[in-house]
Design an enzyme around this catalytic site. Structure first.
Site, PDB file in Angstrom:
ATOM      1  N   ARG A 104       0.846  -1.177   0.000  1.00 21.32           N
ATOM      2  CA  ARG A 104       0.000   0.000   0.000  1.00 21.32           C
ATOM      3  C   ARG A 104       0.882   1.228   0.000  1.00 21.32           C
ATOM      4  NH1 ARG A 104      -4.565   0.858   4.557  1.00 21.32           N
ATOM      5  NH2 ARG A 104      -2.742   1.500   5.725  1.00 21.32           N
ATOM      6  N   THR A 108      -0.636   7.571  -1.326  1.00 21.52           N
ATOM      7  CA  THR A 108      -1.928   7.466  -2.023  1.00 21.52           C
ATOM      8  C   THR A 108      -2.841   6.424  -1.386  1.00 21.52           C
ATOM      9  OG1 THR A 108      -1.161   5.718  -3.482  1.00 21.52           O
ATOM     10  CG2 THR A 108      -0.764   7.983  -4.213  1.00 21.52           C
ATOM     11  N   ASP A 200       0.729  -2.617  12.117  1.00 18.56           N
ATOM     12  CA  ASP A 200       1.135  -3.038  10.774  1.00 18.56           C
ATOM     13  C   ASP A 200       1.475  -4.541  10.808  1.00 18.56           C
ATOM     14  OD1 ASP A 200       2.719  -1.559   8.073  1.00 18.56           O
ATOM     15  OD2 ASP A 200       2.974  -3.688   8.544  1.00 18.56           O
ATOM     16  N   ASP A 203       5.005  -5.643   9.456  1.00 15.00           N
ATOM     17  CA  ASP A 203       6.098  -5.262  10.366  1.00 15.00           C
ATOM     18  C   ASP A 203       6.092  -6.140  11.613  1.00 15.00           C
ATOM     19  OD1 ASP A 203       7.047  -3.339   8.696  1.00 15.00           O
ATOM     20  OD2 ASP A 203       6.081  -1.663   9.725  1.00 15.00           O
TER      21      ASP A 203
HETATM   22  C1  PRP Z   1      -1.175  -4.506   4.611  1.00 17.87           C
HETATM   23  C2  PRP Z   1      -2.022  -5.745   4.753  1.00 17.87           C
HETATM   24  C3  PRP Z   1      -2.900  -5.679   3.535  1.00 17.87           C
HETATM   25  C4  PRP Z   1      -3.102  -4.202   3.366  1.00 17.87           C
HETATM   26  C5  PRP Z   1      -4.478  -3.840   3.855  1.00 17.87           C
HETATM   27  O1  PRP Z   1      -0.141  -4.707   3.702  1.00 17.87           O
HETATM   28  O2  PRP Z   1      -1.276  -6.927   4.831  1.00 17.87           O
HETATM   29  O3  PRP Z   1      -2.317  -6.250   2.383  1.00 17.87           O
HETATM   30  O4  PRP Z   1      -2.116  -3.552   4.154  1.00 17.87           O
HETATM   31  O5  PRP Z   1      -4.757  -2.529   3.584  1.00 17.87           O
HETATM   32  P1  PRP Z   1      -5.862  -2.088   2.517  1.00 17.87           P
HETATM   33  O6  PRP Z   1      -7.068  -2.938   2.788  1.00 17.87           O
HETATM   34  O7  PRP Z   1      -6.086  -0.644   2.837  1.00 17.87           O
HETATM   35  O8  PRP Z   1      -5.299  -2.300   1.146  1.00 17.87           O
HETATM   36  P2  PRP Z   1       0.963  -3.580   3.419  1.00 17.87           P
HETATM   37  O9  PRP Z   1       0.544  -2.696   2.297  1.00 17.87           O
HETATM   38  O10 PRP Z   1       1.309  -2.900   4.712  1.00 17.87           O
HETATM   39  O11 PRP Z   1       2.179  -4.417   2.858  1.00 17.87           O
HETATM   40  P3  PRP Z   1       3.087  -5.502   3.618  1.00 17.87           P
HETATM   41  O12 PRP Z   1       2.230  -6.717   3.854  1.00 17.87           O
HETATM   42  O13 PRP Z   1       4.155  -5.766   2.613  1.00 17.87           O
HETATM   43  O14 PRP Z   1       3.606  -4.907   4.886  1.00 17.87           O
HETATM   44  N1  URA Z   2      -2.358  -2.725   7.037  1.00 20.24           N
HETATM   45  C1  URA Z   2      -1.975  -3.188   8.250  1.00 20.24           C
HETATM   46  O1  URA Z   2      -1.004  -3.954   8.347  1.00 20.24           O
HETATM   47  N2  URA Z   2      -2.670  -2.799   9.329  1.00 20.24           N
HETATM   48  C2  URA Z   2      -3.729  -1.984   9.250  1.00 20.24           C
HETATM   49  O2  URA Z   2      -4.334  -1.664  10.295  1.00 20.24           O
HETATM   50  C3  URA Z   2      -4.112  -1.507   7.988  1.00 20.24           C
HETATM   51  C4  URA Z   2      -3.412  -1.902   6.896  1.00 20.24           C
END
Ligand code: PRP
Ligand code: URA
Length: 209
Positions: A104, A108, A200, A203
């Protein structure tokens, strides 16, 4: 309109409380996500079709049931979805795994794709897209659109924690995709994080910041 199944089994709720706690470190967090995923896999596969076969026990011949129908594919959304794969594979060891890399964009909040590798026969499989968090729904929507473009026909989405905004968005964008979720939280904050959520997920799973 797709269905939403909130899976509030006491063991799932207990383990969710542990991963929500900010004092839970990555090792324990990973183990708990795997355990919750296994419990979710049990619930999500409740409607898999069975067929009758005949076998012989040490005592006599008998008719009994085994899984039949389409094979299963598990599709984690990278990175955080990776944490759920082993729990699903423990119960579905013959499933194939496809990976979709999305993150994400922090400015944006739109999903950006960086990787995709799927089983060649995804059109013949029941696919289970897994991602711990369903926030705005942007990532899940993009991943589902992506596998549909590559032929996927039967898809369900499994998440640990979601919120009304994300659920509504997926239901509107993909009305054919049922959502299985362990908890539906209150809302999104100004940074599109789920409140109370768990922070997150990527993380916390991998110890990054
Ligand atoms: C997190 C999570 C989802 C997304 C959810 O991933 O694992 O994929 O955010 O958010 P959304 O519903 O608003 O799209 P992130 O983008 O943080 O990537 P990562 O798993 O690589 O940390
Ligand atoms: N992605 C995450 O990992 N946590 C949230 O709360 C939202 C998006």
């Amino acid at each position: 309109m797709s269905k939403v199944f909130e899976m509030d089994h006491p063991l799932i709720q207990h383990k969710l409380s542990l991963i929500r706690d900010k004092n839970t470190g990555s090792k324990e967090f990973r183990e708990l996500v795997k355990e919750i995923s296994m419990l979710l896999a049990y619930e999500v596969t409740r409607d898999l079709p069975l067929e009758e076969i005949e076998i012989e026990t040490p005592i006599c011949k008998t008719k009994t049931k085994v899984l039949s129908g389409r094979k299963v594919g598990i599709v984690p959304i990278l990175r955080a979805g990776l944490g759920m794969v082993d729990g699903f594979l423990n119960l579905l060891p013959a499933a194939k795994v496809g990976h979709i890399g999305l993150y994400r964009d922090p400015e944006t909040l739109k999903p950006v794709e960086y990787y995709c590798k799927l089983p060649s026969d995804i059109d013949e499989r029941d696919l289970i897209v897994v991602d711990p968090m369903l926030a705005t729904g942007g990532s899940a929507n993009a991943a589902i659109s992506f596998i549909k473009e590559r032929g996927a026909k039967s898809i369900r989405l499994v998440c640990l924690i979601g919120c009304p905004e994300g659920i509504k968005s997926v239901q509107e964008t993909h009305p054919d995709v049922d959502i299985y979720i362990a908890a539906i939280d209150e809302k999104l904050n100004d940074h599109a994080y789920i409140v109370p959520g768990l922070g997150d997920a990527g993380d916390r799973l991998f110890g990054t910041k």
